[in-house]
Design a protein around this motif. Sequence first.
Motif, PDB file in Angstrom:
ATOM      1  N   ILE A   1       0.866  -1.176   0.000  1.00 15.72           N
ATOM      2  CA  ILE A   1       0.000   0.000   0.000  1.00 15.72           C
ATOM      3  C   ILE A   1       0.905   1.229   0.000  1.00 15.72           C
ATOM      4  N   SER A   2       0.355   2.359  -0.417  1.00 16.11           N
ATOM      5  CA  SER A   2       1.133   3.596  -0.392  1.00 16.11           C
ATOM      6  C   SER A   2       1.427   4.005   1.048  1.00 16.11           C
ATOM      7  N   ILE A   3       2.566   4.621   1.258  1.00 17.63           N
ATOM      8  CA  ILE A   3       2.924   5.118   2.592  1.00 17.63           C
ATOM      9  C   ILE A   3       1.955   6.233   2.966  1.00 17.63           C
ATOM     10  N   PRO A   4       1.296   6.139   4.108  1.00 13.89           N
ATOM     11  CA  PRO A   4       0.319   7.161   4.478  1.00 13.89           C
ATOM     12  C   PRO A   4       0.969   8.431   5.029  1.00 13.89           C
ATOM     13  N   ALA A   5       0.346   9.566   4.742  1.00 20.56           N
ATOM     14  CA  ALA A   5       0.765  10.825   5.348  1.00 20.56           C
ATOM     15  C   ALA A   5       0.250  10.879   6.781  1.00 20.56           C
ATOM     16  N   LYS A   6       0.793  11.772   7.575  1.00 18.11           N
ATOM     17  CA  LYS A   6       0.457  11.848   8.987  1.00 18.11           C
ATOM     18  C   LYS A   6      -1.048  11.961   9.218  1.00 18.11           C
ATOM     19  N   ASP A   7      -1.702  12.868   8.519  1.00 20.48           N
ATOM     20  CA  ASP A   7      -3.125  13.117   8.741  1.00 20.48           C
ATOM     21  C   ASP A   7      -4.014  12.530   7.654  1.00 20.48           C
ATOM     22  N   GLY A   8      -3.461  11.638   6.854  1.00 21.96           N
ATOM     23  CA  GLY A   8      -4.255  10.980   5.832  1.00 21.96           C
ATOM     24  C   GLY A   8      -3.797  11.311   4.428  1.00 21.96           C
ATOM     25  N   GLY A   9      -4.102  10.418   3.505  1.00 20.24           N
ATOM     26  CA  GLY A   9      -3.676  10.594   2.123  1.00 20.24           C
ATOM     27  C   GLY A   9      -2.349   9.905   1.870  1.00 20.24           C
ATOM     28  N   VAL A  10      -1.850  10.057   0.647  1.00 19.80           N
ATOM     29  CA  VAL A  10      -0.598   9.418   0.240  1.00 19.80           C
ATOM     30  C   VAL A  10       0.567  10.359   0.510  1.00 19.80           C
ATOM     31  N   ALA A  11       1.556   9.882   1.235  1.00 19.55           N
ATOM     32  CA  ALA A  11       2.753  10.687   1.499  1.00 19.55           C
ATOM     33  C   ALA A  11       3.623  10.724   0.247  1.00 19.55           C
ATOM     34  N   PRO A  12       4.187  11.875  -0.087  1.00 14.96           N
ATOM     35  CA  PRO A  12       5.128  11.923  -1.209  1.00 14.96           C
ATOM     36  C   PRO A  12       6.343  11.051  -0.904  1.00 14.96           C
ATOM     37  N   VAL A  13       6.824  10.354  -1.916  1.00 10.22           N
ATOM     38  CA  VAL A  13       8.049   9.576  -1.771  1.00 10.22           C
ATOM     39  C   VAL A  13       9.094  10.163  -2.710  1.00 10.22           C
ATOM     40  N   PRO A  14      10.377   9.974  -2.429  1.00  9.10           N
ATOM     41  CA  PRO A  14      11.405  10.499  -3.330  1.00  9.10           C
ATOM     42  C   PRO A  14      11.492   9.681  -4.613  1.00  9.10           C
ATOM     43  N   SER A  15      11.569  10.360  -5.733  1.00  9.14           N
ATOM     44  CA  SER A  15      11.747   9.651  -6.997  1.00  9.14           C
ATOM     45  C   SER A  15      13.170   9.108  -7.050  1.00  9.14           C
ATOM     46  N   GLY A  16      13.299   7.927  -7.617  1.00  6.48           N
ATOM     47  CA  GLY A  16      14.608   7.302  -7.752  1.00  6.48           C
ATOM     48  C   GLY A  16      14.972   7.109  -9.206  1.00  6.48           C
ATOM     49  N   GLY A  17      16.001   6.341  -9.442  1.00  3.55           N
ATOM     50  CA  GLY A  17      16.395   6.072 -10.817  1.00  3.55           C
ATOM     51  C   GLY A  17      17.493   6.995 -11.311  1.00  3.55           C
ATOM     52  N   GLU A  18      17.736   6.944 -12.605  1.00  2.83           N
ATOM     53  CA  GLU A  18      18.840   7.674 -13.213  1.00  2.83           C
ATOM     54  C   GLU A  18      18.360   8.603 -14.328  1.00  2.83           C
ATOM     55  N   PHE A  19      19.228   9.545 -14.674  1.00  2.00           N
ATOM     56  CA  PHE A  19      18.990  10.449 -15.786  1.00  2.00           C
ATOM     57  C   PHE A  19      19.972  10.141 -16.915  1.00  2.00           C
ATOM     58  N   ILE A  20      19.455  10.059 -18.117  1.00  2.00           N
ATOM     59  CA  ILE A  20      20.319   9.915 -19.290  1.00  2.00           C
ATOM     60  C   ILE A  20      20.840  11.306 -19.635  1.00  2.00           C
ATOM     61  N   THR A  21      22.142  11.469 -19.683  1.00  2.00           N
ATOM     62  CA  THR A  21      22.735  12.777 -19.939  1.00  2.00           C
ATOM     63  C   THR A  21      23.732  12.711 -21.099  1.00  2.00           C
ATOM     64  N   ILE A  22      24.063  13.889 -21.635  1.00  2.00           N
ATOM     65  CA  ILE A  22      25.103  14.033 -22.652  1.00  2.00           C
ATOM     66  C   ILE A  22      26.252  14.824 -22.030  1.00  2.00           C
ATOM     67  N   PRO A  23      27.355  14.169 -21.700  1.00  2.00           N
ATOM     68  CA  PRO A  23      28.488  14.868 -21.085  1.00  2.00           C
ATOM     69  C   PRO A  23      29.113  15.908 -22.018  1.00  2.00           C
TER      70      PRO A  23
END
Length: 391
Positions: free
Chosen positions: A277-299
């Motif tokens: 289940i989604s992580i709950p916020a303190k007073d209800g609803g879905v708590a934001p989570v940090p986005s993960g993963g990588e970015f494709i870049t051009i050095p």
Amino acid sequence: MIGSNMKRVIALIAASAAAVSLAACGSNSSQDSKTIEFWDPYPQKNDSSTWAKYVTNCAPEGYNVKRIGYAQSDLLNNLTTAVKAGNAPQIALIDNPKMPTAVDAGLVTDIEAAGVDVSGFDKNIEGPGIIDGVQYGVSYGTNALGLYYNPDVLNKAGVDPESITDWDSLNSAIEKVVNAGYKGITFSGISGEEGTFQFLPWFWGAGGQLKDASGSSAEQDALDLVSGWVQKGWAPKSVATDNQSAAWDLFLGGDYGFSENGSWQMESATEKGYKMISIPAKDGGVAPVPSGGEFITIPAQKTKDSDKMKATAEVIQCLIDGDNLKKTNDEMVYLAAKSDVRKQQVEENSAWAPWVDAVENAEGRTTDVGLEYEDISAQLSEDLQAALNKG
């Protein structure tokens, strides 16, 4: 006292010095006009892996792609050295929270100006790659955190997972699980970014803002929540040193009711019959989570080659266009950064369904604070360690 910017400069110089031997014996293929060098943080995927074959098959006509996998912790240091030496790869996949550092050091360039079409991607997922209005990378998808549970344990404890909508109902559920003779919850509170990553949903769920993190009421509420689990015996004392893999291994033992962990554990969770289940916020609803993963870049390149830059953009476009965007995410066990592709993933694998809310409510760790995130994360980690280890 050395300021944070000076610390970063010193760190980059030290990293460059440490990696100089690597640069000296590194490949010169990036200087081959027909070779596109591709760096990623997946050293576990060898040349015979489906990922390696997929990437190399994206080579435009007349070109070849040479893929090199580095450990996540080494890639940015090696890229720093390569850019300074003038033999940078054409493509590099950079970890989400490292994007501001890469931009500040001049390691990566405007990906749209290079001809990559980044339209239609979710803004919340792409946020860390957009700095001062310029998009320096494209995130093809993301992993996320959720609250896994063991249905057998919850059933025996008389807990309905749908009743868990806020912190009070979560605490009530954990208490029932423990009173039924089982263990409560596992999570990772290890020192460093990994522990901060797992702490952020509780911090954000309490209304916290990264610009005003340490010492805020939101931080204190979140610290009281997770440290309270340890003090009550609902979570193991090892959370202060457990990484996410260790926390997951404890949960796989079958004695715990809950575990905060990532979407990358979905396959093993499904095998065990665990749900999420989604992580709950303190007073209800879905708590934001940090986005993960990588970015494709051009050095950044020392020598400009318009034909090679066009071919580089074609390789990236190959990885993020149409059906290939789904293929790229399926390979990494990520949810795509486009809603229509996520829908396809859910249709093919219903285990993804509960993760959609988490991904669509996710926030970039560096989106609002940029380079300041490094210091903010370090302070949050220090505060978390103090809370978890207090007597």
